[in-house]
Design an enzyme around this catalytic site. Sequence first.
Site, mmCIF file in Angstrom:
data_model
loop_
_atom_site.group_PDB
_atom_site.id
_atom_site.type_symbol
_atom_site.label_atom_id
_atom_site.label_comp_id
_atom_site.label_asym_id
_atom_site.label_seq_id
_atom_site.Cartn_x
_atom_site.Cartn_y
_atom_site.Cartn_z
ATOM 1 N N LYS A 22 0.960 -1.168 0.180
ATOM 2 C CA LYS A 22 -0.108 -0.203 -0.119
ATOM 3 C C LYS A 22 0.868 1.119 0.116
ATOM 4 O O LYS A 22 0.701 2.193 -0.663
ATOM 5 C CB LYS A 22 -1.099 -0.087 1.101
ATOM 6 N N ASN A 23 1.884 1.280 0.739
ATOM 7 C CA ASN A 23 2.502 2.642 1.099
ATOM 8 C C ASN A 23 3.673 2.672 -0.065
ATOM 9 O O ASN A 23 4.346 3.886 -0.139
ATOM 10 C CB ASN A 23 3.125 2.778 2.449
ATOM 11 N N ARG A 93 -4.893 10.502 4.768
ATOM 12 C CA ARG A 93 -3.842 11.699 4.729
ATOM 13 C C ARG A 93 -2.897 11.658 3.602
ATOM 14 O O ARG A 93 -2.293 12.438 3.300
ATOM 15 C CB ARG A 93 -3.125 11.457 6.196
ATOM 16 N N CYS A 117 -4.855 12.601 13.713
ATOM 17 C CA CYS A 117 -5.680 11.363 13.296
ATOM 18 C C CYS A 117 -5.319 10.448 14.490
ATOM 19 O O CYS A 117 -4.649 10.679 15.539
ATOM 20 C CB CYS A 117 -5.235 10.512 12.091
ATOM 21 N N ARG A 122 0.664 14.399 13.713
ATOM 22 C CA ARG A 122 0.918 14.239 12.089
ATOM 23 C C ARG A 122 1.017 15.528 11.286
ATOM 24 O O ARG A 122 0.343 15.453 10.191
ATOM 25 C CB ARG A 122 0.284 12.986 11.420
ATOM 26 N N PRO A 123 1.853 16.524 11.709
ATOM 27 C CA PRO A 123 1.914 17.733 10.869
ATOM 28 C C PRO A 123 2.498 17.305 9.648
ATOM 29 O O PRO A 123 3.215 16.290 9.320
ATOM 30 C CB PRO A 123 2.904 18.614 11.734
ATOM 31 N N VAL A 124 2.517 18.438 8.497
ATOM 32 C CA VAL A 124 3.071 18.283 7.470
ATOM 33 C C VAL A 124 4.202 19.385 6.978
ATOM 34 O O VAL A 124 4.420 19.703 5.815
ATOM 35 C CB VAL A 124 1.928 18.136 6.163
ATOM 36 N N ASP A 307 4.556 0.633 11.997
ATOM 37 C CA ASP A 307 3.480 -0.111 11.827
ATOM 38 C C ASP A 307 3.313 -1.588 12.048
ATOM 39 O O ASP A 307 2.464 -2.239 11.730
ATOM 40 C CB ASP A 307 3.587 -0.054 10.246
ATOM 41 N N ARG A 399 -8.707 -0.747 4.830
ATOM 42 C CA ARG A 399 -7.845 0.428 4.112
ATOM 43 C C ARG A 399 -6.425 -0.100 3.663
ATOM 44 O O ARG A 399 -5.718 0.114 2.694
ATOM 45 C CB ARG A 399 -7.530 1.696 5.114
HETATM 46 N N1 EPU Z 1 6.376 14.645 10.981
HETATM 47 C C1 EPU Z 1 6.575 16.093 11.240
HETATM 48 N N2 EPU Z 1 6.461 16.815 10.347
HETATM 49 C C2 EPU Z 1 6.144 16.390 9.073
HETATM 50 C C3 EPU Z 1 5.991 15.101 8.613
HETATM 51 C C4 EPU Z 1 6.155 14.256 9.657
HETATM 52 O O1 EPU Z 1 6.736 16.203 12.476
HETATM 53 O O2 EPU Z 1 6.249 17.310 8.157
HETATM 54 C C5 EPU Z 1 6.245 13.573 12.091
HETATM 55 C C6 EPU Z 1 5.203 12.915 12.198
HETATM 56 O O3 EPU Z 1 4.287 13.434 13.052
HETATM 57 C C7 EPU Z 1 5.667 11.545 12.908
HETATM 58 C C8 EPU Z 1 7.208 11.388 12.257
HETATM 59 O O4 EPU Z 1 7.406 12.569 11.691
HETATM 60 O O5 EPU Z 1 5.834 11.585 14.351
HETATM 61 C C9 EPU Z 1 7.004 10.239 11.118
HETATM 62 O O6 EPU Z 1 5.860 10.418 10.314
HETATM 63 P P1 EPU Z 1 6.154 10.481 8.622
HETATM 64 O O7 EPU Z 1 5.792 11.641 7.977
HETATM 65 O O8 EPU Z 1 7.274 9.421 8.357
HETATM 66 O O9 EPU Z 1 4.522 9.336 8.503
HETATM 67 P P2 EPU Z 1 3.856 9.464 7.166
HETATM 68 O O10 EPU Z 1 4.749 9.719 5.896
HETATM 69 O O11 EPU Z 1 2.765 10.318 7.158
HETATM 70 C C10 EPU Z 1 4.360 6.882 6.415
HETATM 71 C C11 EPU Z 1 3.248 5.786 6.094
HETATM 72 C C12 EPU Z 1 2.798 5.095 7.591
HETATM 73 C C13 EPU Z 1 3.886 5.144 8.557
HETATM 74 C C14 EPU Z 1 4.620 6.081 8.659
HETATM 75 C C15 EPU Z 1 6.136 5.875 9.528
HETATM 76 C C16 EPU Z 1 2.396 6.029 4.204
HETATM 77 C C17 EPU Z 1 1.274 6.431 3.209
HETATM 78 N N3 EPU Z 1 2.351 5.989 5.340
HETATM 79 O O12 EPU Z 1 3.399 7.879 6.884
HETATM 80 O O13 EPU Z 1 1.838 4.102 7.508
HETATM 81 O O14 EPU Z 1 3.359 4.639 9.773
HETATM 82 O O15 EPU Z 1 5.168 6.523 7.113
HETATM 83 O O16 EPU Z 1 6.830 4.808 9.018
HETATM 84 O O17 EPU Z 1 3.536 5.880 3.378
HETATM 85 C C18 EPU Z 1 0.182 2.807 7.980
HETATM 86 O O18 EPU Z 1 0.300 2.280 6.846
HETATM 87 O O19 EPU Z 1 -0.735 2.107 8.766
HETATM 88 C C19 EPU Z 1 0.730 4.003 8.283
HETATM 89 C C20 EPU Z 1 0.251 4.807 9.273
#
Ligand code: EPU
Length: 423
Positions: A22-23, A93, A117, A122-124, A307, A399
Amino acid sequence: MDRLHINGGVSLEGEIRIAGAKNSALPILAAGLLTAEPLQVCNMPHLVDITTMLELLGCMGVQRVVDERMNVQIDSSTIRNLKAPYELVRTMRASILVLGPLLARHGRAEVALPGGCAIGSRPVNQHVAALRSMGASIEVENGYIRAEVEGRLKAAHVFMDVVTVTGTENVMMAASLADGQTIIENAAREPEIVDLADCLNRMGADIKGQGSNTMVINGVEELHGCSFAVMPDRIETGTYLIAAAATRGHVKVKDTCPQTLEAVLRKLEQAGASLRVGEDSIELDMRGRRPRSVSLRTSPYPAFPTDMQAQFTALNAVAAGTGSITETVFENRFMHVHEMNRMGANIRVEGNTVIVEGVESLKGAPVMATDLRASASLIIAGLVSQGETTVDRIYHIDRGYECIEEKLQSLGARISRVPVRSG
Ligand code: EPU
């Protein structure tokens, strides 16, 4: 809304096939926005998140054709709308993954800001800061990220303050069509990043260093279409192996990629599993023995994945001894613990650590899923329980796990999906 009924107490036995990741599939579908030529994506998992991404692309005017083997063809030459609406972003997201490609190829994007969530805030901010450093002007207004750039994006030296998977992916896609050489430091190293880089390179991008924490991306004039098969899902693989270990079973998973699961396989061995690892298969045999507790700490790849944390909590719940599990990636990923305690587990939360004292067996109960991986852990808990467990809100599981009850049934589990009438 459906629910799952599980009659526990059966050791899982047999073989199953692992679906595409998926990811990895989600960013690769978004990469289809980077070219006007068709992109064919194969080994696509049959999941609600994939349908949501296809719906999102569809509402932008992108043409999608799904064949009978679930290969998807994306044609974004017909794109007319550069917006990801809140109604879709709030259900998934990962919709944020269209931001980089839209900006890079069309100079403009409007993407609803994803909220917090069930697993954390989970900020961006890292995505936004990196794209700003590449020359985009970005405002957040009325719950939307509005981004634009005059001409092309410019290459930049991007330093990620935190390791972020989708953040790294957004920058990789944007940098592929930017002017000059972008360097991403503290990049995520997840196998899905490597898969995306391989797909982009096949589309004509020039990306090096994928799989390490420094990536170098030389922007190219344009990308073209290609056909790409998504890698196997390492989290689905790990989930079935943990279910097999927890139920003292003997299971072979096929069409997987064992190299992407080192940290998880090591923990399964510590739990007492005998493993036979082939080129694209893993066979786990507990020889009927009770698993031993393991302690672990989640961290970005190649360390133990967040995960898979909830599933190991379920294994520890019935293992011999006491194990501690520390979550360092997300701040609120222990919702499953309270449900497991209702099933007779002995787990206490101390800050970002759970201490699990293994009990002989759990007792079935009605429980509620709160997120994707928590749902998987509750199913494992149901499989090792005496009596009946019902897992509610299983839209979370759909999902990310393809046909989970059918795959578990084929391993001998007594599990069925029951539709729940509303009203
Ligand atoms: N973070 C920030 N700022 C940002 C982005 C992230 O502070 O701009 C923080 C997050 O809040 C978190 C950490 O950095 O504490 C890591 O988050 P990351 O951005 O790596 O997570 P993601 O990209 O939103 C992906 C997977 C998740 C998986 C995480 C960690 C996808 C679509 N989702 O999420 O998958 O848990 O990486 O490996 O690739 C799942 O499949 O169940 C799932 C949640």
